[in-house]
Design a protein around this motif. Structure first.
Motif, mmCIF file in Angstrom:
data_model
loop_
_atom_site.group_PDB
_atom_site.id
_atom_site.type_symbol
_atom_site.label_atom_id
_atom_site.label_comp_id
_atom_site.label_asym_id
_atom_site.label_seq_id
_atom_site.Cartn_x
_atom_site.Cartn_y
_atom_site.Cartn_z
ATOM 1 N N MET A 128 -47.438 -22.934 7.818
ATOM 2 C CA MET A 128 -46.630 -23.654 6.832
ATOM 3 C C MET A 128 -47.511 -24.263 5.747
ATOM 4 S SD MET A 128 -43.793 -25.560 9.245
ATOM 5 C CE MET A 128 -43.205 -26.516 7.856
ATOM 6 N N ALA A 129 -48.643 -24.837 6.153
ATOM 7 C CA ALA A 129 -49.557 -25.414 5.154
ATOM 8 C C ALA A 129 -50.099 -24.336 4.232
ATOM 9 C CB ALA A 129 -50.700 -26.146 5.871
ATOM 10 N N ALA A 130 -50.498 -23.188 4.802
ATOM 11 C CA ALA A 130 -51.013 -22.091 3.968
ATOM 12 C C ALA A 130 -49.921 -21.557 3.047
ATOM 13 C CB ALA A 130 -51.554 -20.975 4.866
ATOM 14 N N GLY A 131 -48.698 -21.425 3.576
ATOM 15 C CA GLY A 131 -47.605 -20.954 2.733
ATOM 16 C C GLY A 131 -47.265 -21.931 1.622
ATOM 17 N N GLY A 132 -47.319 -23.218 1.918
ATOM 18 C CA GLY A 132 -47.071 -24.212 0.876
ATOM 19 C C GLY A 132 -48.102 -24.159 -0.232
ATOM 20 N N LEU A 133 -49.370 -23.950 0.143
ATOM 21 C CA LEU A 133 -50.417 -23.823 -0.883
ATOM 22 C C LEU A 133 -50.204 -22.569 -1.735
ATOM 23 C CD1 LEU A 133 -53.564 -24.894 1.177
ATOM 24 C CD2 LEU A 133 -52.344 -26.212 -0.565
ATOM 25 N N ARG A 134 -49.797 -21.467 -1.094
ATOM 26 C CA ARG A 134 -49.515 -20.255 -1.869
ATOM 27 C C ARG A 134 -48.351 -20.471 -2.821
ATOM 28 N NH1 ARG A 134 -49.625 -17.542 3.043
ATOM 29 N NH2 ARG A 134 -47.435 -17.003 2.784
ATOM 30 N N MET A 135 -47.348 -21.213 -2.367
ATOM 31 C CA MET A 135 -46.197 -21.479 -3.224
ATOM 32 C C MET A 135 -46.607 -22.314 -4.435
ATOM 33 S SD MET A 135 -42.580 -23.320 -2.236
ATOM 34 C CE MET A 135 -42.370 -22.234 -0.824
ATOM 35 N N PHE B 70 -42.777 -21.000 -7.372
ATOM 36 C CA PHE B 70 -41.687 -20.776 -6.430
ATOM 37 C C PHE B 70 -41.043 -19.409 -6.638
ATOM 38 C CE2 PHE B 70 -37.423 -21.559 -4.640
ATOM 39 C CZ PHE B 70 -37.812 -22.067 -3.408
ATOM 40 N N ARG B 71 -40.847 -19.028 -7.890
ATOM 41 C CA ARG B 71 -40.178 -17.754 -8.172
ATOM 42 C C ARG B 71 -41.011 -16.570 -7.724
ATOM 43 N NH1 ARG B 71 -38.014 -15.858 -14.179
ATOM 44 N NH2 ARG B 71 -37.168 -13.816 -13.528
ATOM 45 N N ARG B 72 -42.287 -16.573 -8.038
ATOM 46 C CA ARG B 72 -43.147 -15.464 -7.640
ATOM 47 C C ARG B 72 -43.358 -15.446 -6.131
ATOM 48 N NH1 ARG B 72 -46.493 -12.534 -11.027
ATOM 49 N NH2 ARG B 72 -48.005 -11.201 -9.966
ATOM 50 N N PHE B 73 -43.403 -16.604 -5.516
ATOM 51 C CA PHE B 73 -43.563 -16.673 -4.067
ATOM 52 C C PHE B 73 -42.385 -16.018 -3.358
ATOM 53 C CE2 PHE B 73 -42.886 -18.896 -0.022
ATOM 54 C CZ PHE B 73 -44.120 -18.699 0.585
ATOM 55 N N LEU B 74 -41.178 -16.292 -3.835
ATOM 56 C CA LEU B 74 -39.985 -15.732 -3.200
ATOM 57 C C LEU B 74 -39.710 -14.298 -3.618
ATOM 58 C CD1 LEU B 74 -37.521 -18.756 -3.305
ATOM 59 C CD2 LEU B 74 -38.949 -17.967 -1.425
ATOM 60 N N SER B 75 -40.464 -13.756 -4.575
ATOM 61 C CA SER B 75 -40.273 -12.358 -4.943
ATOM 62 C C SER B 75 -40.812 -11.414 -3.871
ATOM 63 C CB SER B 75 -40.984 -12.067 -6.276
ATOM 64 O OG SER B 75 -42.390 -12.252 -6.155
ATOM 65 N N THR B 76 -41.592 -11.923 -2.938
ATOM 66 C CA THR B 76 -42.101 -11.126 -1.819
ATOM 67 C C THR B 76 -41.174 -11.284 -0.630
ATOM 68 O OG1 THR B 76 -44.361 -11.518 -2.598
ATOM 69 C CG2 THR B 76 -44.090 -10.693 -0.350
ATOM 70 N N PRO B 77 -40.569 -10.204 -0.117
ATOM 71 C CA PRO B 77 -39.604 -10.337 0.988
ATOM 72 C C PRO B 77 -40.198 -10.964 2.237
ATOM 73 C CG PRO B 77 -39.431 -8.169 -0.043
ATOM 74 C CD PRO B 77 -40.650 -8.824 -0.613
ATOM 75 N N THR B 78 -41.491 -10.718 2.512
ATOM 76 C CA THR B 78 -42.087 -11.272 3.727
ATOM 77 C C THR B 78 -42.139 -12.794 3.689
ATOM 78 O OG1 THR B 78 -44.256 -10.925 2.707
ATOM 79 C CG2 THR B 78 -43.455 -9.216 4.207
ATOM 80 N N ASN B 79 -42.213 -13.370 2.506
ATOM 81 C CA ASN B 79 -42.220 -14.829 2.419
ATOM 82 C C ASN B 79 -40.880 -15.420 2.823
ATOM 83 O OD1 ASN B 79 -44.891 -14.948 1.568
ATOM 84 N ND2 ASN B 79 -44.352 -14.779 -0.600
ATOM 85 N N TRP B 80 -39.803 -14.682 2.596
ATOM 86 C CA TRP B 80 -38.494 -15.137 3.080
ATOM 87 C C TRP B 80 -38.485 -15.205 4.603
ATOM 88 C CZ3 TRP B 80 -34.450 -16.984 0.277
ATOM 89 C CH2 TRP B 80 -34.487 -16.789 -1.106
ATOM 90 N N LEU B 81 -39.067 -14.194 5.246
ATOM 91 C CA LEU B 81 -39.161 -14.216 6.708
ATOM 92 C C LEU B 81 -40.010 -15.386 7.171
ATOM 93 C CD1 LEU B 81 -38.586 -12.912 9.443
ATOM 94 C CD2 LEU B 81 -40.571 -11.429 9.073
#
Length: 402
Positions: A173-180, A185-196
């Motif tokens: 979660m911490a790594a994903g938050g840093l990537r976001m 937010f828009r580019r982060f959610l453009s990857t389907p795996t990030n939704w999972l």
């Protein structure tokens, strides 16, 4: 414009063909002019730009592929010529010794081991941590000795396993938050795996909160063990909620293994194609859910009055539409062919008779038939099946076209 785009692609590909070393490639791809903000801090900003605009001719050049391998492997680019013991040491440093080596890397501010700066080595560490987490989840499922335990597990091994799972999820979660924050937010959610990933994080956080609340209630009430069949009260419901959410988290964590399998040349293309099919299927399934809700309400409205009066209900065949949740679930299984034509019959006490028989009236016990209700429900189920078939055909056509 298509011709201009083609000439641009050819020009950039010809430029890439003149690159003779990795240093020249870095000079060519390092400038940040015209780069979107989320890609500014990447290793090769212009490479991200080439991928976004689809410069396939440029990306297919041998010099570019060799440069990508150099960036991906870093100091491990000599993997093919490295000695056996050196390979074993590299593997152990990012698997068995991965957590101590990571602490040393943090303590030395990224100076040693240098391999943590290589994307290939970091992927190895992430894969190892994921495997350890799956082992911990399997232990929680198969080695739970007491299913009636309401508090924390008595076994130190199981307690350590569940703590490790939540620490691992907190790290992701911490790594994903840093990537976001880095990509937006828009580019982060453009990857389907990030939704999972976000789904797994949500399930894990909810299960953790509910489990901690249940353990706290069990500690306060001094009732640590009771038969699961006798669980009452809010604390028991919290533990059941935690188990249900954790069950979903286990399923989705298992699916996360495709992250690493897709890098294989043998399995990767099939996984990517399956993921794209799943995205299309999810869109169509939303339409199916709407159909399930609409037809379930209509059929429940027709059948429920007979359920309340005792008609059309036998000891072994209560019927598929006499409760709202049963109506929706049976329509869902009808999607796979599990709803038979005679399931929509109105049968009084499971007796033989016409499909619309709902009861017996008077001293003479004359049969009462509500054929209009039967034929209306039959018409609704036929329309539902026709629409379901149309949706399935749309899915297949859409996938074939793509």
């Amino acid at each position: 414009y298509q011709g201009l785009e083609r000439r641009l692609n050819d020009t950039v590909a010809d430029l890439a063909g003149q690159l003779r070393s990795h240093e020249e490639l870095r000079v060519f791809l390092t400038p940040k002019e015209g780069i979107q903000l989320p890609a500014v801090d990447t290793r090769l900003p212009r490479l991200r730009l080439a991928i976004d605009v689809g410069l396939t001719g440029f990306l297919a050049k041998d010099s570019v592929q060799a440069g990508l391998w150099q960036e991906w492997a870093g100091g491990w680019a000599d993997w093919g010529s490295a000695g056996c013991w050196l390979k074993i040491w590299r593997l152990m440093l990012h698997t068995v010794l991965g957590y101590p080596a990571g602490l040393v890397w943090l303590a030395t501010l990224g100076r040693w081991p240098e391999s943590f700066d290589y994307p290939m080595a970091r992927l190895l560490s992430q894969g190892w941590a994921y495997c350890l987490q799956m082992v911990a989840l399997v232990m929680l499922v198969l080695k739970r000795p007491n299913v009636d335990q309401r508090g924390a597990p008595e076994s130190p091994l199981l307690f350590g396993a569940i703590v490790f799972v939540w620490i691992y999820q907190a790290g992701t979660m911490a790594a994903g938050g840093l990537r976001m924050l880095r990509y937006g937010f828009r580019r982060f959610l453009s990857t389907p795996t990030n939704w999972l990933d976000m789904g797994i994080w949500t399930l894990t956080v909810v299960s953790f909160v509910e489990w901690m609340a249940a353990v706290w209630e069990a500690e306060r009430s001094d009732v640590h063990q009771a038969s699961r069949l006798h669980w009452l009260g809010a604390d028991s419901n919290r533990l059941l909620f935690a188990e249900c959410f954790l069950a979903f988290a286990i399923v989705f964590n298992g699916l996360k293994g495709f992250y690493f399998l897709q890098l294989s040349r043998l399995v990767g293309p099939s996984i990517i194609s399956t993921a794209r099919c799943l995205m299309d299927t999810v869109i169509y399934e939303l339409a199916v859910l709407y159909l399930l809700g609409s037809f379930g309400l209509g059929l429940y409205f027709l059948y429920h009055p007979y359920m309340r009066r005792g008609a059309a209900k036998g000891p072994q065949n209560p019927g598929p539409f006499y409760h709202l949740e049963d109506a929706v679930l049976n329509l869902f299984w009808a999607f796979f062919g599990y709803l038979q034509p005679y399931d929509v019959h109105l049968r009084y006490d499971n007796k033989d008779g016409p499909p619309g028989l709902v009861g017996l009236a008077g001293l003479e016990q004359r049969p009462v038939e509500h054929g209009l209700v039967f034929w209306t429900s039959s018409l609704l189920t036929m329309i539902f099946h026709i629409l379901i078939i149309i949706v399935m055909l749309n899915i297949m056509v859409g996938l074939l076209v793509k």
